[in-house]
Design a protein around this motif. Structure first.
Motif, short mmCIF file in Angstrom:
data_model
loop_
_atom_site.label_atom_id
_atom_site.label_comp_id
_atom_site.label_asym_id
_atom_site.label_seq_id
_atom_site.Cartn_x
_atom_site.Cartn_y
_atom_site.Cartn_z
N UNK A 89 93.30 71.64 20.70
CA UNK A 89 92.88 71.85 22.09
C UNK A 89 93.08 70.63 22.95
N UNK A 90 93.09 69.44 22.35
CA UNK A 90 93.27 68.21 23.10
C UNK A 90 94.73 67.90 23.40
N UNK A 91 95.66 68.69 22.87
CA UNK A 91 97.08 68.44 23.10
C UNK A 91 97.51 68.94 24.47
N UNK A 92 98.72 68.61 24.84
CA UNK A 92 99.28 69.08 26.11
C UNK A 92 99.61 70.56 26.02
N UNK A 93 99.86 71.17 27.17
CA UNK A 93 100.13 72.60 27.20
C UNK A 93 101.42 72.95 26.47
N UNK A 94 102.44 72.11 26.57
CA UNK A 94 103.72 72.38 25.90
C UNK A 94 103.55 72.34 24.38
#
Length: 725
Positions: free
Chosen positions: A612-617
């Motif tokens: 969940x903490x990653x970027x949208x891509x």
């Protein structure tokens, strides 16, 4: 091409064609000593009369019969350069010499290379395979220790020393579970000295709250100047990569061993021929290495001969004898199962009694080590009885070793499984986490305030107790036995004799130790490093006892198939520990008061939180990999790939079967040729013993066969067609 002339000063050519002159020239050309009068060909120069005819005229003038002239003429037509450039030859020789020197230098950096070669020479390939297996486990544990230290231990030490204690926000509701947060294993400041020793061997006290166990690591996430490091995520992923790394190493080693088994055919095809004709290493130097190689070949021949003897004996049994033999084997297997079942029951009872005890001091230490002592005693007594039972079953040496390994594997691995199952019943209240003693904390908090550390302590005690038992046996049993046998001449000691180095129980001890390490690696991160040191001590202890206390085994076995079986047994241990890891990560609730996963309902929840903490891509890419759009085509592609590999394997299997049958036919042809050569030699010796009679003048010359090195040779018979096929 030019054919050089004969040396007329020594052997002038006759004025008329004669078969005796041709035989004389052939004998001179192929004799054992190099003579300057022999016919020599200069293949590099063109023929003098090449302009007038395709066939050189000087070849026609030679006093040779037609078959040899035709062979020389065919070689002339090939026009292959025999001598290449001198610079290329020097370069290839220099490169070959450099490779040999590099291999010789690198052999010094191979761990225990010379010691293992010496062991193989004195005690055979079976004992050598044990030490090769031990070296593989040492390297595997050392690399695993580096992996855990790089991603878990060193970051935790650095962040704790720099006081980076940024904890992760709570993701669970702690209402009603405040009593589960208390965990304070730190010992008092004033302690008796012997208490430190008790804590060292039991993993309690100052050892419990250290980097050795799970409970000391915190749930911190460091973020500073664009740098981010999540300790719980690193802890879990490192454990996963550790298991994956061990699996890859085992598969690679099993692949190399399996290829060797396929090439040698398990030793069944051409075993004697390979040992006799291709088994010797012509690069050996010195008497010591030569004797070691001779001993190694002798042991391998003993194995093959023993198995051939037992196969012939089994083939000569009648129907009644075969039925009685199989009935005896079934009965003995039932006896073995009863013994193993009794050992399992004893381990379960000892574990429950040990976990329920509250005694301290030396008695408490013995109570804590009670499961380890019962497991070690059962692993020593039951396999020993099984080995005595296996002698009555009358199997071949390799089958006996494999059967002993299977029984010992079942005993050792399942005994460890019984211990873990008993602990699981105690921790989770037999799976009922919402009732009884597990109701407030989802685990038995009163007895297991940090259950991960308790499991790690059990694995730590099993590892340490196994090491202590090995050292104690070496000092108090093996050396006194050797001294008594060497210095006492009574019949009892001579009947007992020196001990034999049994490969099966020793290999299973290594597999058991490695399985314990894999099981406890999640709860005791430094356990692979401890096991590395333990296995290094094992190598030197086993080497000392092998050369000082042991004698070569009376029943040897083939090491080629056994190496593959050792790795297969190790894979079973990996599978058992993987089941424990997956169940602990996904099902059991982590402890509330200790460890990096104290705020999560399950250890696996740290992965979705990190995603969940990653970027949208990145999230879209990961979700696409886990979706049906990617999984279904990947599954279809995997099925197609498996079908292709299966077909390819069947084709190669047929090719291998054809090659094996061809090897068998060639062996029969060689045996036929050897018999023909023996008969021909006997005939020639009889002819030399009889007085030679002079040839009659009326006998035509073509009835005399040409001679080659003073023996009759029909290969150059003038009436023989050189190309019969």
């Amino acid at each position: 091409m030019e054919l050089r002339e004969f040396n007329n000063q020594v052997h002038p050519s006759p004025d008329y064609p004669s078969p005796y002159s041709s035989q004389h020239s052939l004998r001179l050309r192929t004799g054992p000593t190099q003579d300057t009068s022999a016919v020599q060909f200069d293949w590099s120069s063109p023929p003098e009369d090449a302009e007038d005819s395709n066939e050189p005229q000087n070849l026609r003038e030679l006093p040779l019969h037609m078959s040899l002239k035709r062979a020389v003429w065919q070689v002339q037509k090939m026009k292959v350069p025999v001598v290449s450039s001198s610079w290329n030859i020097k370069r290839s020789k220099t490169f070959h010499r450099f490779c040999e020197v590099a291999k010789y230098i690198l052999s010094y950096f191979v761990l225990w290379n010379r010691g293992i070669q010496r062991i193989g020479g004195h005690f055979g390939g079976g004992v050598q395979s044990y030490f090769l297996f031990l070296r593989f486990l040492v390297i595997l544990n050392f690399l695993s220790s580096l992996l855990i230290a790089a991603f878990v231990l060193i970051p935790s030490i650095v962040f704790r020393s720099m006081k980076f204690n940024s904890t992760i926000a709570l993701t669970v509701n702690l209402n009603g579970t405040e009593s589960c947060l208390h965990y304070d294993p730190k010992p008092d400041a004033l302690m008796v000295f012997y208490t430190y020793f008790l804590d060292l061997v039991s993993g309690t006290g100052f050892m419990e709250y250290s980097y050795l166990f799970y409970g000391y690591y915190n749930n911190s996430k460091i973020e500073s100047n664009g740098f981010s490091y999540n300790i719980p995520l690193a802890y879990l992923l490192t454990a996963a990569f550790y298991f994956l790394f061990c699996l890859i190493c085992m598969i690679i080693r099993m692949g190399g061993t399996a290829r060797l088994v396929v090439v040698t055919g398990g030793g069944a095809v051409g075993g004697y021929s390979m040992l006799v004709f291709t088994g010797w290493d012509h690069g050996l130097q010195g008497d010591r290495t030569t004797k070691l190689k001779q001993n190694n070949l002798r042991h391998r021949l003993q194995v093959d001969l023993e198995e051939e003897r037992l196969k012939k004996k089994a083939a000569s049994l009648t129907l009644g004898q075969t039925v009685s033999l199989y009935a005896l084997r079934v009965f003995l297997n039932l006896v073995v199962l009863i013994l193993i079942g009794a050992a399992f029951y004893g381990i379960a009872e000892a574990t429950q009694f040990s976990q329920s005890g509250k005694t301290t001091g030396f008695v408490g230490l013995l109570l804590q080590y009670l499961p380890s002592m019962v497991i070690t005693a059962s692993n020593f007594v039951v396999p020993l009885l099984c080995d005595k039972i296996a002698l009555l079953e009358k199997y071949s040496p390799s089958t006996t070793v494999i059967l002993a390994l299977l029984r010992a594997v079942f005993l050792r691995l399942v005994s460890l499984g019984v211990l873990l199952y008993t602990l699981w019943e105690q921790i989770t209240c037999k799976g009922e986490i919402n009732s009884g003693n597990c109701e407030p904390c989802s685990y038995y908090y009163d007895q297991y305030k940090c259950w991960e550390t308790r499991v790690g302590q059990e694995m730590y005690k099993l590892t340490l107790f196994d090491f202590l038992i090995t050292i104690t046996t070496l000092i108090l049993v093996e050396f006194p036995r050797r001294i008594v046998v060497d210095h006492c001449s009574c019949k009892l000691t001579q009947w007992v004799g020196r001990q034999e180095f049994l490969v099966a129980p020793n290999v299973l001890a290594l597999v058991y130790s490695q399985t314990v390490v894999w099981t406890g690696a999640l709860f005791c991160p430094l356990l692979p490093f401890i096991n590395t040191i333990k296995f290094i001590f094992f190598f030197y202890c086993k080497k000392i006892t092998l050369f000082q206390n042991c004698q070569p085994a009376t029943r040897n076995f083939r090491s080629t198939t056994s190496n593959f079986f050792f790795l297969l047994v190790l894979l079973f241990g990996w599978m058992l520990s993987s089941v424990v890891l997956l169940y602990s990560v996904s099902k059991i609730h982590p402890s509330y008061g200790c460890g990096p996963f104290r705020i999560y309902p399950a250890m696996w929840e740290v992965v979705p939180e990190a995603v969940k903490m990653l970027s949208s891509t990145s999230k879209e890419f990961l979700f696409y990999i886990g979706s049906q759009k990617c999984s279904i085509p990947l599954f279809i592609f995997s099925c197609v790939l498996l079908c292709y590999v299966n077909v390819l394997t069947s084709v190669h299997g047929k090719s291998v079967a054809l090659l094996k049958s061809q090897c068998k036919l060639e062996q029969r042809d060689k045996q036929f040729l050897v018999r023909q050569i023996e008969e021909l030699n006997a005939t020639m010796q009889n002819l030399h013993r009889e007085p030679q009679q002079p040839l009659r003048e009326t006998e035509p010359f073509y009835h005399t066969s040409p001679q080659w090195n003073q023996y009759n040779n029909y290969a150059f018979d003038p009436n023989e067609d050189p190309n019969p096929y």
